[in-house]
Motif scaffolding. Structure first.
Motif, mmCIF file in Angstrom:
data_model
loop_
_atom_site.group_PDB
_atom_site.id
_atom_site.type_symbol
_atom_site.label_atom_id
_atom_site.label_comp_id
_atom_site.label_asym_id
_atom_site.label_seq_id
_atom_site.Cartn_x
_atom_site.Cartn_y
_atom_site.Cartn_z
ATOM 1 N N VAL A 42 -2.769 -8.755 10.723
ATOM 2 C CA VAL A 42 -3.436 -7.552 10.217
ATOM 3 C C VAL A 42 -2.471 -6.676 9.428
ATOM 4 N N VAL A 43 -1.283 -6.457 9.977
ATOM 5 C CA VAL A 43 -0.339 -5.533 9.359
ATOM 6 C C VAL A 43 0.272 -6.127 8.086
ATOM 7 N N ALA A 44 0.623 -7.409 8.121
ATOM 8 C CA ALA A 44 1.334 -7.997 6.993
ATOM 9 C C ALA A 44 0.415 -8.427 5.851
ATOM 10 N N LEU A 45 -0.793 -8.901 6.167
ATOM 11 C CA LEU A 45 -1.612 -9.519 5.129
ATOM 12 C C LEU A 45 -2.940 -8.825 4.848
ATOM 13 N N LEU A 46 -3.496 -8.109 5.829
ATOM 14 C CA LEU A 46 -4.846 -7.586 5.630
ATOM 15 C C LEU A 46 -4.967 -6.602 4.470
ATOM 16 N N PRO A 47 -3.994 -5.678 4.247
ATOM 17 C CA PRO A 47 -4.131 -4.801 3.073
ATOM 18 C C PRO A 47 -4.198 -5.573 1.753
ATOM 19 N N ALA A 77 -7.310 -5.905 -0.880
ATOM 20 C CA ALA A 77 -7.129 -5.576 -2.295
ATOM 21 C C ALA A 77 -7.615 -6.715 -3.186
ATOM 22 N N GLU A 78 -7.333 -7.936 -2.780
ATOM 23 C CA GLU A 78 -7.705 -9.109 -3.572
ATOM 24 C C GLU A 78 -9.219 -9.291 -3.624
ATOM 25 N N LEU A 79 -9.890 -9.111 -2.499
ATOM 26 C CA LEU A 79 -11.324 -9.395 -2.437
ATOM 27 C C LEU A 79 -12.189 -8.215 -2.858
ATOM 28 N N LEU A 80 -11.705 -6.999 -2.638
ATOM 29 C CA LEU A 80 -12.485 -5.811 -2.977
ATOM 30 C C LEU A 80 -12.167 -5.268 -4.364
ATOM 31 N N GLY A 81 -11.050 -5.719 -4.956
ATOM 32 C CA GLY A 81 -10.694 -5.282 -6.301
ATOM 33 C C GLY A 81 -10.345 -3.812 -6.383
ATOM 34 N N THR A 82 -9.600 -3.309 -5.387
ATOM 35 C CA THR A 82 -9.209 -1.903 -5.390
ATOM 36 C C THR A 82 -7.712 -1.780 -5.158
ATOM 37 N N MET A 104 -15.360 -12.284 5.190
ATOM 38 C CA MET A 104 -15.352 -11.471 3.986
ATOM 39 C C MET A 104 -15.004 -12.285 2.745
ATOM 40 N N ALA A 105 -14.337 -13.428 2.934
ATOM 41 C CA ALA A 105 -14.004 -14.265 1.786
ATOM 42 C C ALA A 105 -15.259 -14.810 1.110
ATOM 43 N N VAL A 135 1.181 -20.099 3.986
ATOM 44 C CA VAL A 135 -0.158 -20.614 3.718
ATOM 45 C C VAL A 135 -0.835 -19.807 2.619
ATOM 46 N N ALA A 136 -0.701 -18.470 2.691
ATOM 47 C CA ALA A 136 -1.319 -17.607 1.682
ATOM 48 C C ALA A 136 -0.728 -17.852 0.297
ATOM 49 N N THR A 137 0.573 -18.160 0.240
ATOM 50 C CA THR A 137 1.237 -18.390 -1.048
ATOM 51 C C THR A 137 0.862 -19.752 -1.630
ATOM 52 N N VAL A 138 0.876 -20.768 -0.785
ATOM 53 C CA VAL A 138 0.591 -22.134 -1.255
ATOM 54 C C VAL A 138 -0.896 -22.331 -1.488
ATOM 55 N N ALA A 139 -1.731 -21.787 -0.604
ATOM 56 C CA ALA A 139 -3.180 -21.961 -0.703
ATOM 57 C C ALA A 139 -3.831 -20.648 -1.129
ATOM 58 N N SER A 140 -4.303 -19.870 -0.158
ATOM 59 C CA SER A 140 -4.963 -18.605 -0.469
ATOM 60 C C SER A 140 -4.931 -17.693 0.744
ATOM 61 N N MET A 141 -5.248 -16.417 0.522
ATOM 62 C CA MET A 141 -5.339 -15.463 1.617
ATOM 63 C C MET A 141 -6.406 -15.891 2.616
ATOM 64 N N ARG A 142 -7.518 -16.401 2.114
ATOM 65 C CA ARG A 142 -8.595 -16.855 3.001
ATOM 66 C C ARG A 142 -8.108 -17.946 3.935
#
Length: 389
Positions: free
Chosen positions: A212-217, A221-226, A276-277, A341-348
Motif C-alpha cells: 500500500v505504502v510503496a505502490l498504491l499511490p 495515479a496510473e489508473l485514475l490519470g491524476t 480497479m485495474a 514485477v511492476a517494472t517488468v510487467a505492470s502495476m496490476r
C-alpha cells in the motif's frame, strides 16, 4: 503527560519514514523514477531497520533504553534534514537509511517504556501509535506538498523540531512507575497461540503495508490519470486510519481465529484494489484501502500480543524488537519483489502477486495454528475416573 509522551514519540518516529509516501508521486514525476526504484527506496528503510533492530535495538535492561531513544531520535532528525535538502534520489536513500536506524533503535525501548507505564493495554497502544503515526505522516506530507510552498522542506523541518522536543521530554523522565495490572484473561488467550502464528500475522500485516505504502499511490495515479498528491495519498491514509480504528473498536480475540481472520480481511481489501485495474474507480480504491487497513490493524496487534504474551516483563522490549524485525525484513524483501514485477510487467500484476503472497501466508498461518491447537489439546491431561474392582 509522562504516560502519553512515549506513545507520542513513537508516533512521531513512525511518521518520519511515511512522509515520503505521500509525496512519492511528486518524486516519481520530478526524478522519473521507475516502480522498481520506488520500491528500492522504500526498502532501503526496511533493510536499515532490520539489522538495527537485531543488533542494537533489543535492549537487555531498562538502563539501556535511554541512549537508544536519544540516538534513535537524533537519526530521525537527520533523516528530516536529508529529506529537506534532497534534490535527487541519493539524499532520499540516505534519509531512508537514517529513518530505518531511528525506528530500529527506539522501537524496543519505547515498547518497554509504554508497557511499563500502561500495562497490558500498552500492546494496543504501541500498535495504535505505529499506524496512527504512519497515517499522519502520509497525509501531512501530501497536504503540505500539494497546497503549501516549499513542499519538500516545510513538513520535514516542522517534524524535526517537534521530534526533538518530545524526545527530550521522554529522555528527561526516567522515573520507574509501578506497572499497571494486566488483564489475565486476555494475556492467557494470547499465550495459548503459537509464536509462529504471531510472527506470520505480523508478516502479513507489514507485507500489505509495504504494498500500500510503496505502490498504491503510483497505482492510483496510473489508473485514475491524476497527479493530485492529496488525492493519491487518501487511500494510504484511509488504510492506516482504518488500521488504527480497527484496533480501537474491535476488542482483542473478538474475531474467531483472529490472526487468520485478520489476514483474510487484508486479502479482501487487496482484491478490491486489484479489481480497479478492470474498473477504474476512486471509490473502489478507497474501499480497498479501508478493508485492507482494518485487517492490517487487527493482524499487527494480534501478532504482537501473541509473540509477547508469554514474555517476562523485563523482556518485553526485546520481544517487541524481534517481532518488528522479522515482520519488516519480510516486508522489505516482498516489496522489492513487487516492485520488480511492476517494472517488468505492470502495476496490476504486482497487486495480484501481492494477493497471492498474502494468501500463502494466511494458509500457512491457519495450518500452523491448527497444529498448535491440536498439540495443546493433546497435552491436556485426561482426568482418570477411579473404578472399583
Amino acid at each position: 503527560m509522562r504516560t502519553a509522551a512515549p506513545g507520542a514519540l513513537l508516533m512521531l518516529i513512525m511518521a518520519q519514514p511515511n512522509m515520503a509516501t505521500g509525496m512519492m508521486p511528486y518524486y516519481r514525476h520530478a526524478w522519473t523514477l521507475a516502480p522498481l526504484l520506488i520500491t528500492a527506496i522504500f526498502a532501503a528503510y526496511l533493510f536499515a531497520l532490520t539489522p538495527a533492530l537485531s543488533l542494537v535495538g533489543t535492549p537487555p535492561t531498562r538502563r539501556a533504553w535511554w541512549w537508544r531513544i536519544g540516538v534513535g531520535s537524533g537519526f530521525g532528525i537527520v533523516a528530516d534534514l536529508a529529506m529537506a535538502v534532497a534534490d535527487s534520489p541519493e539524499p532520499v536513500v540516505v534519509a531512508r537509511i537514517c529513518a530505518g536506524l531511528s525506528v530500529g533503535l527506539v522501537t524496543g525501548s519505547l515498547a518497554g517504556l509504554i508497557l511499563e507505564r500502561t500495562g497490558e493495554r500498552g500492546r494496543t497502544a504501541m500498535a495504535v501509535a505505529t499506524v496512527l503515526g504512519s497515517a499522519l505522516g502520509t497525509l501531512a506530507a501530501a497536504v503540505v506538498a500539494e497546497y503549501l510552498p516549499a513542499p519538500g522542506v516545510t513538513v520535514y523541518l516542522g517534524h524535526a523540531v517537534l521530534l526533538g522536543v518530545i524526545a527530550m521530554a521522554v529522555v528527561s523522565d526516567r522515573a520507574v512507575r509501578p506497572a499497571a495490572i494486566a488483564d489475565p484473561t486476555s494475556a492467557t488467550a494470547a499465550a495459548a497461540e503459537s509464536r509462529i502464528t504471531g510472527y506470520l500475522s505480523g508478516i502479513a500485516a507489514w507485507v500489505s503495508a509495504g504494498l500500500v505504502v510503496a505502490l498504491l499511490p503510483s497505482y492510483g495515479a496510473e489508473l485514475l490519470g491524476t497527479t493530485n498528491l492529496a488525492l493519491l495519498a487518501l487511500p494510504v491514509t484511509l488504510y492506516l486510519v482504518s488500521a488504527w480504528l480497527a484496533q480501537r473498536l474491535i476488542a482483542p480475540n473478538r474475531l474467531a481465529a483472529e490472526p487468520v481472520s485478520a489476514q483474510w480481511i487484508i486479502i479482501a481489501g487487496v482484491a478490491l484494489a486489484a479489481a480497479m485495474a478492470w474498473t477504474p474507480s476512486l471509490a473502489l480504491l478507497l474501499c480497498g484501502g479501508v478493508v485492507a487497513g482494518s485487517g492490517q490493524g487487527i493482524a499487527y496487534r494480534a501478532g504482537l500480543r501473541i509473540v509477547s504474551a508469554a514474555t517476562p516483563p523485563d523482556q518485553h522490549a526485546r520481544a517487541a524488537a524481534r517481532f518488528a524485525g522479522v515482520a519488516y525484513a519480510c516486508a522489505a524483501i516482498t516489496t522489492v519483489g513487487l516492485g520488480a514485477v511492476a517494472t517488468v510487467a505492470s502495476m496490476r500484476d504486482a497487486v495480484l502477486a501481492a494477493a497471492a503472497v498474502l494468501i500463502l501466508v494466511a494458509v500457512a498461518t491457519a495450518v500452523v495454528r491448527r497444529r498448535a491447537m491440536a498439540h495443546a489439546a493433546d497435552s491436556v491431561p485426561v482426568p482418570q475416573i477411579p473404578t472399583i474392582a
